[in-house]
Design a protein around this motif. Structure first.
Motif, short mmCIF file in Angstrom:
data_model
loop_
_atom_site.label_atom_id
_atom_site.label_comp_id
_atom_site.label_asym_id
_atom_site.label_seq_id
_atom_site.Cartn_x
_atom_site.Cartn_y
_atom_site.Cartn_z
N VAL A 355 -25.60 15.75 39.30
CA VAL A 355 -26.31 16.48 38.37
C VAL A 355 -26.44 15.54 36.95
CG1 VAL A 355 -26.02 18.38 36.53
CG2 VAL A 355 -25.52 18.44 39.15
N LYS A 356 -25.28 14.74 36.68
CA LYS A 356 -25.37 13.71 35.88
C LYS A 356 -26.41 12.65 35.95
CE LYS A 356 -22.52 10.68 32.84
NZ LYS A 356 -23.36 9.81 32.80
N ALA A 357 -26.53 12.14 37.22
CA ALA A 357 -27.76 11.04 37.39
C ALA A 357 -28.91 11.77 37.02
CB ALA A 357 -27.62 10.62 38.96
N PHE A 358 -29.03 12.81 37.38
CA PHE A 358 -30.54 13.58 37.21
C PHE A 358 -30.76 13.84 35.77
CE2 PHE A 358 -33.40 17.25 36.87
CZ PHE A 358 -34.32 16.93 37.82
N ASN A 359 -29.65 14.32 35.14
CA ASN A 359 -29.83 14.81 33.62
C ASN A 359 -30.05 13.35 32.90
OD1 ASN A 359 -29.92 17.32 34.35
ND2 ASN A 359 -27.63 17.79 33.55
N ASP A 360 -29.46 12.39 33.48
CA ASP A 360 -29.49 11.03 32.37
C ASP A 360 -30.76 10.73 32.65
OD1 ASP A 360 -26.66 11.28 31.76
OD2 ASP A 360 -26.02 9.71 33.16
N GLU A 361 -31.38 10.48 33.82
CA GLU A 361 -32.85 10.03 33.73
C GLU A 361 -33.86 10.98 32.89
OE1 GLU A 361 -33.84 7.28 35.11
OE2 GLU A 361 -31.82 6.60 35.81
N LEU A 362 -33.44 12.18 32.92
CA LEU A 362 -34.38 13.14 32.15
C LEU A 362 -34.26 12.51 30.94
CD1 LEU A 362 -34.03 16.60 33.56
CD2 LEU A 362 -35.70 14.93 34.04
N ASP A 363 -33.18 12.38 30.25
CA ASP A 363 -32.77 12.01 28.92
C ASP A 363 -33.35 10.56 28.70
OD1 ASP A 363 -31.19 12.64 26.24
OD2 ASP A 363 -30.51 10.95 26.86
N LYS A 364 -33.23 9.67 29.61
CA LYS A 364 -33.75 8.56 29.42
C LYS A 364 -35.32 8.46 29.53
CE LYS A 364 -32.14 5.21 31.97
NZ LYS A 364 -31.77 4.60 33.33
N GLY A 365 -36.14 9.22 30.03
CA GLY A 365 -37.25 9.12 30.11
C GLY A 365 -38.14 10.15 29.21
N LEU A 366 -37.53 11.30 28.94
CA LEU A 366 -38.20 12.31 27.82
C LEU A 366 -37.83 12.49 26.40
CD1 LEU A 366 -38.48 15.07 30.47
CD2 LEU A 366 -40.24 13.29 29.80
N SER A 367 -36.52 11.94 26.05
CA SER A 367 -35.95 11.99 24.86
C SER A 367 -37.03 11.26 23.95
CB SER A 367 -34.67 11.42 24.83
OG SER A 367 -33.72 12.17 25.39
N GLY A 368 -37.13 11.89 22.86
CA GLY A 368 -37.98 11.00 21.60
C GLY A 368 -39.37 11.36 21.64
N ILE A 369 -39.90 12.21 22.57
CA ILE A 369 -41.40 12.66 22.80
C ILE A 369 -41.71 13.70 22.04
CG2 ILE A 369 -43.14 13.02 24.24
CD1 ILE A 369 -41.63 11.44 26.22
N ASP A 370 -42.44 13.66 20.94
CA ASP A 370 -42.72 14.67 20.08
C ASP A 370 -43.05 16.10 20.78
OD1 ASP A 370 -41.76 13.36 17.80
OD2 ASP A 370 -43.76 12.61 17.37
N THR A 371 -44.07 15.92 21.91
CA THR A 371 -44.53 16.96 22.30
C THR A 371 -43.52 17.42 23.58
OG1 THR A 371 -45.62 15.34 23.72
CG2 THR A 371 -46.84 16.42 22.08
N VAL A 372 -42.36 16.93 23.68
CA VAL A 372 -41.22 17.42 24.81
C VAL A 372 -40.12 17.86 24.09
CG1 VAL A 372 -39.93 16.50 26.73
CG2 VAL A 372 -42.39 15.86 26.60
N LEU A 373 -39.47 18.99 24.52
CA LEU A 373 -38.41 19.44 24.01
C LEU A 373 -37.40 19.50 25.36
CD1 LEU A 373 -36.18 20.92 22.32
CD2 LEU A 373 -37.57 23.31 22.87
N LEU A 374 -36.33 18.69 25.40
CA LEU A 374 -35.55 18.58 26.48
C LEU A 374 -34.17 19.46 26.14
CD1 LEU A 374 -34.67 17.41 29.17
CD2 LEU A 374 -34.10 15.28 27.91
N VAL A 375 -33.90 20.45 27.09
CA VAL A 375 -32.82 21.45 26.44
C VAL A 375 -31.58 21.11 27.50
CG1 VAL A 375 -32.43 23.67 26.56
CG2 VAL A 375 -34.73 23.13 26.06
N ASP A 376 -30.63 20.97 26.77
CA ASP A 376 -29.35 20.46 27.47
C ASP A 376 -28.68 21.95 27.99
OD1 ASP A 376 -27.13 19.28 28.44
OD2 ASP A 376 -26.17 18.68 26.55
N VAL A 377 -29.04 22.26 29.05
CA VAL A 377 -28.59 23.49 29.77
C VAL A 377 -27.25 23.01 30.47
CG1 VAL A 377 -28.78 25.25 31.61
CG2 VAL A 377 -30.71 24.57 30.36
N PHE A 378 -27.16 21.80 30.79
CA PHE A 378 -25.72 21.38 31.38
C PHE A 378 -24.56 21.59 30.32
CE2 PHE A 378 -22.44 18.25 31.76
CZ PHE A 378 -22.20 18.36 33.08
N THR A 379 -24.47 21.11 29.13
CA THR A 379 -23.73 21.23 28.21
C THR A 379 -23.20 22.96 27.89
OG1 THR A 379 -24.01 19.38 26.93
CG2 THR A 379 -22.85 20.85 25.71
N SER A 380 -24.32 23.58 27.84
CA SER A 380 -24.16 25.08 27.49
C SER A 380 -23.41 25.88 28.81
CB SER A 380 -25.51 25.71 27.31
OG SER A 380 -25.33 27.12 27.24
N SER A 381 -23.83 25.45 30.17
CA SER A 381 -23.35 26.24 31.18
C SER A 381 -21.58 25.75 31.37
CB SER A 381 -24.06 25.77 32.46
OG SER A 381 -23.76 24.04 32.72
#
Length: 459
Positions: A355-381
């Motif tokens: 799960v961490k490997a998947f989420n880390d790549e999402l964060d690396k690839g999508l963070s900081g893009i104005d038109t994308v909201l990356l929601v951290d469901v992992f921390t909430s769950s």
């Protein structure tokens, strides 16, 4: 100043949550005005985003259709029968989302063979079992499943939508993406199957070697006897009608012929069989564990690869084609689900790593893009699993649905309904089945995504 900011955030959230909790979900006159007026809602993903792909045939006959507790009872979120996407659409004042495609490709005798139908104007593309790019997901007929889930991957889901709307997003859609869980389930299943096969093979060999050694020890020429006993066991093992007892009998007969007449008595060869079984179990367990340990890293890499593919889909198929509001949920902590909790500590650690490997790549690839909201469901769950009370959850370890064959033939949330729940008040349980949420937990997810959309300035 800090208190003012907190007060503003609380008031904003109160307005949004009011929209999520009502019967219609539409904001009332006193609610916050939406900052962005979305013209439509589009969603891609797996079972968590499936609004009814399989609500047909035998599944529908069993009272199912979505991966939730199906059916509506009362006005609260506990038994609303709605997944989080339905709450979101209501909050935006949009029509209830509908499945872009329905059908099953499984066993016709069980009602699981239903022609695929597509629906114009329905933009709920998520499908149970759908992976990011591979068309064969959990439940697909190519896995041997009688259910025959369609498992159209996210990459193709997006292509299907673009084909339906002329190749471009208008820019006024809210696009929700949540995927990766089916990749995790599929990869874990493949690893488990391979480890089991390795363990079975090693156990079979260990059983034979142990029994042969014990039986040959009492013969005149143990080496020659061992060869004869081994040949006898191999010949019987190749017999289509063989049983464990018949294989043992062949070995004992060969040992008696080789001169160990004492083993003809069950009192003598019986304990030998018990020891051989114990040796087989030990060898099989070790071989299975060794295989899993040796190949676990491959599963982590596979999840990272799937996430990179999803990032590419978001950038190259969504954003580059005009989508301006794309919310991507990362994977929750699957190790805290009933299925995850039932695993060994080593498997739980592997799940977290995947799960961490998947989420880390999402964060690396999508963070900081104005038109994308990356929601951290992992921390909430994860917080829900360790601190459930503030969320209103009463049970975060057990399933709300009775998954026994007598109550739920499929043993999953897809066919869970108000008639096959466990006794007692299960409305605020976290999980419907081994991995999927209850209606209440889907409602919590909608609240959480809404909060992040407020922070982003989209609500």
């Amino acid at each position: 100043m800090r208190q003012t900011k907190i007060a503003f955030a609380v008031m904003a959230m109160a307005a949004v949550l009011a929209g999520c909790s009502g019967n219609s979900g539409k904001p009332s006159a006193g609610d916050q005005t939406l900052k962005v007026k979305f013209a439509s809602q589009v969603s891609f993903g797996d079972s968590l985003n499936d609004v009814g792909t399989y609500a047909v045939g035998g599944v529908k006959a069993l009272g199912g259709g979505k991966y939730i507790i199906n059916g509506t009872s009362g006005t609260g979120p506990e038994f609303s029968g709605k997944i989080w996407l339905e709450h979101m659409a209501a909050q935006f004042g949009l029509p209830a989302p509908c499945a872009a495609m329905t059908g099953l490709d499984g066993d016709a005798a069980k009602g699981f063979k239903v022609p695929v139908t597509t629906y114009a104007g329905c933009y709920g593309y998520g499908q149970g079992g759908a992976r990011v790019s591979n068309p064969v997901g959990p439940g697909n007929k190519l896995t041997g499943s009688a259910l025959g889930l369609l498992t159209v991957p996210v990459a193709q889901q997006v292509k299907n939508h673009l084909a339906a709307v002329g190749g471009k997003f208008k820019g006024d859609e809210i696009v929700f993406v949540m995927a990766g869980a089916s990749d995790l389930v599929f990869n874990l299943g493949a690893l488990s199957a391979a480890a089991t096969a390795a363990g079975t093979s090693a156990g079979t060999t260990a059983f034979a070697n142990s029994l042969i050694s014990q039986l040959a020890a009492g013969t005149t020429n143990p080496q020659t006897a061992a060869q004869a006993i081994g040949l006898a066991m191999a010949a019987e093992s190749a017999n289509p009608g063989k049983t464990d007892a018949s294989v043992v009998a062949a070995a004992v007969t060969a040992a008696v012929k080789a001169g160990n007449t004492a083993v003809a008595s069950p009192a003598v060869y019986g304990p030998m069989v018990v020891k051989a079984q114990a040796d087989a179990t030990a060898a099989g367990t070790k071989a299975g564990n060794d295989y899993a340990a040796a190949h676990s890293a491959e599963q982590v890499v596979a999840m990272a690869t799937a996430a990179k593919e999803l990032v590419a889909i978001v950038k190259n198929q969504l954003l580059s084609n005009g989508a301006k509001y794309v919310a991507v949920n990362n994977l929750p902590d699957v190790s805290t689900t009933p299925s995850g909790l039932a695993q060994s500590s080593a498997n739980q650690a592997l799940i977290v790593a995947m799960v961490k490997a998947f989420n880390d790549e999402l964060d690396k690839g999508l963070s900081g893009i104005d038109t994308v909201l990356l929601v951290d469901v992992f921390t909430s769950s994860r917080d829900q699993s360790t601190n459930p009370a503030p969320y209103g959850l009463t049970n975060v370890k057990d399933t709300a649905c009775d998954l026994s064959p007598a109550k739920n033939p499929l043993g999953i949330a897809l066919t869970c309904n108000l008639n096959n729940l466990k006794p007692g008040d299960v409305g605020r349980y976290s999980f419907a089945d081994e991995t999927l949420p209850t209606p209440f937990n889907y409602w919590l997810l909608a609240r959480f995504v809404s909060e992040k959309m407020i922070v982003k300035g989209w609500l």
